[in-house]
Motif scaffolding. Structure first.
Motif, mmCIF file in Angstrom:
data_model
loop_
_atom_site.group_PDB
_atom_site.id
_atom_site.type_symbol
_atom_site.label_atom_id
_atom_site.label_comp_id
_atom_site.label_asym_id
_atom_site.label_seq_id
_atom_site.Cartn_x
_atom_site.Cartn_y
_atom_site.Cartn_z
ATOM 1 N N LEU A 125 -21.651 -66.434 -9.743
ATOM 2 C CA LEU A 125 -21.178 -65.416 -8.810
ATOM 3 C C LEU A 125 -22.058 -64.169 -8.758
ATOM 4 N N ASP A 126 -23.148 -64.138 -9.528
ATOM 5 C CA ASP A 126 -24.033 -62.971 -9.461
ATOM 6 C C ASP A 126 -24.727 -62.880 -8.101
ATOM 7 N N LYS A 127 -24.800 -64.000 -7.429
ATOM 8 C CA LYS A 127 -25.344 -64.045 -6.078
ATOM 9 C C LYS A 127 -24.502 -65.021 -5.276
ATOM 10 N N ARG A 168 -20.778 -78.799 -22.295
ATOM 11 C CA ARG A 168 -21.464 -77.496 -22.284
ATOM 12 C C ARG A 168 -21.634 -76.989 -20.853
ATOM 13 N N ALA A 169 -21.819 -75.674 -20.729
ATOM 14 C CA ALA A 169 -22.002 -75.052 -19.409
ATOM 15 C C ALA A 169 -23.403 -75.374 -18.891
ATOM 16 N N PRO A 170 -23.519 -75.957 -17.701
ATOM 17 C CA PRO A 170 -24.845 -76.278 -17.155
ATOM 18 C C PRO A 170 -25.608 -75.046 -16.684
ATOM 19 N N PHE A 171 -24.892 -73.962 -16.381
ATOM 20 C CA PHE A 171 -25.529 -72.693 -16.016
ATOM 21 C C PHE A 171 -24.564 -71.556 -16.317
ATOM 22 N N SER A 172 -25.080 -70.345 -16.286
ATOM 23 C CA SER A 172 -24.240 -69.172 -16.539
ATOM 24 C C SER A 172 -23.334 -68.912 -15.342
ATOM 25 N N GLY A 173 -22.114 -68.484 -15.618
ATOM 26 C CA GLY A 173 -21.201 -68.218 -14.519
ATOM 27 C C GLY A 173 -19.812 -67.869 -15.000
ATOM 28 N N VAL A 174 -18.841 -68.095 -14.111
ATOM 29 C CA VAL A 174 -17.445 -67.747 -14.385
ATOM 30 C C VAL A 174 -16.590 -68.998 -14.204
ATOM 31 N N ILE A 175 -15.688 -69.226 -15.138
ATOM 32 C CA ILE A 175 -14.722 -70.318 -15.006
ATOM 33 C C ILE A 175 -13.644 -69.862 -14.017
ATOM 34 N N VAL A 176 -13.561 -70.524 -12.877
ATOM 35 C CA VAL A 176 -12.609 -70.103 -11.847
ATOM 36 C C VAL A 176 -11.375 -71.009 -11.791
ATOM 37 N N GLN A 177 -11.429 -72.121 -12.529
ATOM 38 C CA GLN A 177 -10.284 -73.033 -12.497
ATOM 39 C C GLN A 177 -10.240 -73.828 -13.796
ATOM 40 N N ARG A 178 -9.030 -73.988 -14.342
ATOM 41 C CA ARG A 178 -8.819 -74.816 -15.540
ATOM 42 C C ARG A 178 -7.611 -75.701 -15.287
ATOM 43 N N ASN A 179 -7.785 -77.011 -15.495
ATOM 44 C CA ASN A 179 -6.723 -77.964 -15.168
ATOM 45 C C ASN A 179 -6.257 -78.785 -16.364
ATOM 46 N N ILE A 180 -6.671 -78.443 -17.579
ATOM 47 C CA ILE A 180 -6.319 -79.234 -18.758
ATOM 48 C C ILE A 180 -5.788 -78.336 -19.870
ATOM 49 N N SER A 181 -5.214 -78.978 -20.863
ATOM 50 C CA SER A 181 -4.766 -78.303 -22.079
ATOM 51 C C SER A 181 -5.175 -79.149 -23.269
ATOM 52 N N VAL A 182 -5.083 -78.583 -24.460
ATOM 53 C CA VAL A 182 -5.421 -79.314 -25.672
ATOM 54 C C VAL A 182 -4.491 -80.522 -25.809
ATOM 55 N N LEU A 236 -17.620 -58.743 -4.689
ATOM 56 C CA LEU A 236 -17.342 -59.727 -3.651
ATOM 57 C C LEU A 236 -16.786 -60.997 -4.270
ATOM 58 N N LYS A 237 -15.934 -61.675 -3.515
ATOM 59 C CA LYS A 237 -15.299 -62.895 -4.004
ATOM 60 C C LYS A 237 -15.583 -64.044 -3.036
ATOM 61 N N PRO A 238 -15.832 -65.230 -3.566
ATOM 62 C CA PRO A 238 -15.972 -66.394 -2.675
ATOM 63 C C PRO A 238 -14.713 -66.578 -1.842
ATOM 64 N N GLY A 239 -14.910 -66.917 -0.580
ATOM 65 C CA GLY A 239 -13.784 -67.080 0.338
ATOM 66 C C GLY A 239 -13.581 -65.898 1.260
ATOM 67 N N LEU A 242 -18.033 -66.258 2.593
ATOM 68 C CA LEU A 242 -18.779 -66.247 1.343
ATOM 69 C C LEU A 242 -18.512 -67.515 0.544
ATOM 70 N N LYS A 243 -19.584 -68.078 -0.003
ATOM 71 C CA LYS A 243 -19.495 -69.242 -0.884
ATOM 72 C C LYS A 243 -20.240 -68.927 -2.178
ATOM 73 N N PRO A 244 -19.819 -69.517 -3.313
ATOM 74 C CA PRO A 244 -20.570 -69.289 -4.555
ATOM 75 C C PRO A 244 -21.994 -69.828 -4.419
ATOM 76 N N PHE A 245 -22.934 -69.172 -5.069
ATOM 77 C CA PHE A 245 -24.322 -69.627 -4.972
ATOM 78 C C PHE A 245 -24.490 -70.979 -5.645
ATOM 79 N N GLU A 246 -23.814 -71.165 -6.776
ATOM 80 C CA GLU A 246 -23.789 -72.456 -7.453
ATOM 81 C C GLU A 246 -22.349 -72.751 -7.846
#
Length: 357
Positions: free
Chosen positions: A207-209, A175-189, A272-275, A57-61
């Motif tokens: 991840l809806d598809k 800004r978010a280019p499309f609706s979805g889920v943040i799966v990774q964050r690599n920065i801090s304030v 379902l989860k990607p991977g 499985l791979k994310p649709f976007e």
């Protein structure tokens, strides 16, 4: 005395063989010329209605978000696992030099507008004065007209520069280019970010598809029935079968000599989860035929896999690739046809051209 005992012992042995046993023939019995090797045949038939191939499985976007300008993270509005909508603000950056450049560009634009307005007014007055014959020299009127057009061009240039700096300034708001889920964050304030960063600030997935990605081996590419539904079962949920259709295919082979096809999988519930891995049953064309040989006909070495074919009474080594397997036969791909005679229980000691019958 010792010699007499040896003679008596030999005589006794010969007498026992004569009475109780027949002489043993230790010479090898000659084999019939046609039974030197055990032979079999290549069979052509439909092996199965489908082929089982692993998929993932791979994310649709998916998008990895970097900063287009250098700056410091001022506010971080999202974290891993957050659901966002298209257009939502994810990150706000701070870059004081960009703000200063934008203000400078705005000032130059306003100044250019003032100069253009003054030039236009001067030209208007000269043109009105020129209605009286001899009041204004023609060259002065031409110079005023040229200066007015030049100042108007300067206004357009400064406006373009200001809008360009405004666009750069807008890069500070991510800004978010499309609706979805943040799966990774690599920065801090407070972190310094920019185009040269190795890691993205955040990774966003839709991840809806999902896409179930399957690589069809080259041997089956022309046998896949793209119009029939496929069934698949996820490793995480054994026994639960799903059905869908092939949504798209690459129509090209990858470096691994396989063609990628994708199956769209609905995932509104986010179960379902990607991977995740799945076993996919890819339907084959009903007219597709396979070449089958007994399992014991395949010779495997460190360099290749091959079958020894009988060609005009002589051994001919045919390199093959293995496909599907059953309990007693294996699908093979190579320069073989149905009905070809092959050697069973062959070994790599049989050389090319060896007489078989």
């Amino acid at each position: 005395m010792k010699r007499l005992l040896i003679i008596i012992t030999l005589a006794a042995s010969l007498t026992a063989c004569t009475k109780n046993q027949k002489p043993v023939d230790v010479t090898r019995q000659p084999q019939h010329k046609d039974s030197r090797y055990e032979l079999g045949k290549v069979v052509e038939k439909g092996l199965a209605a489908h082929v089982r191939i692993p998929g993932q499985l791979k994310p649709f976007e998916e998008v990895t978000i970097f900063s287009k300008v250098n700056g410091f993270v001022k506010t971080l509005h999202v974290d891993r696992g957050d659901v966002v909508r298209q257009g939502d603000i994810l990150i706000t950056l701070e870059a004081l030099e960009l703000e200063s450049q934008y203000q400078a560009a705005s000032s130059k634009y306003i100044q250019a507008q003032e100069n253009a307005a003054a030039s236009k007014e001067r030209y208007r007055r000269l043109r009105e004065a020129a209605r009286d014959s001899g009041a204004v020299a023609p060259i002065d009127l031409d110079n005023a007209s040229s200066r007015m057009r030049a100042d108007e061009a300067t206004v357009l240039a400064e406006k373009s520069n200001m809008e360009s700096m405004k666009n750069v300034k807008e890069y500070l708001t991510i800004r978010a280019p499309f609706s979805g889920v943040i799966v990774q964050r690599n920065i801090s304030v407070g972190a310094l970010v920019g185009p040269a960063n190795d890691k993205p600030m955040v990774v966003l997935q839709y991840l809806d598809k999902l896409r179930l990605e399957v690589y069809i081996p080259e041997a089956y590419v022309d046998k896949v029935d793209l119009n029939r539904p496929v069934s698949f079962e996820f490793t995480a949920w054994p026994g639960k079968e799903h059905t869908a259709t092939i949504s798209r295919s690459a129509n090209a082979l990858s470096s691994l000599r396989s063609e990628a096809v994708e199956i769209d999988v609905n995932n509104k519930n986010k179960d379902l989860k990607p991977g995740m891995y799945a076993e996919v049953k890819i339907p084959l064309l009903s007219s597709a035929k396979s070449l089958l040989v007994p399992n014991n006909a395949i010779v495997r070495s460190t360099e290749k896999q091959f079958i020894i074919k009988v060609d005009e009474g002589k051994a001919k080594i045919i390199t093959i690739r293995e496909g599907l397997k059953t309990n007693d036969s294996t699908e093979v791909f190579g320069k073989l046809t149905g009905g070809d005679e092959i050697i069973l229980h062959a070994t790599d000691e049989i050389a090319e051209g060896t007489a078989v019958k």
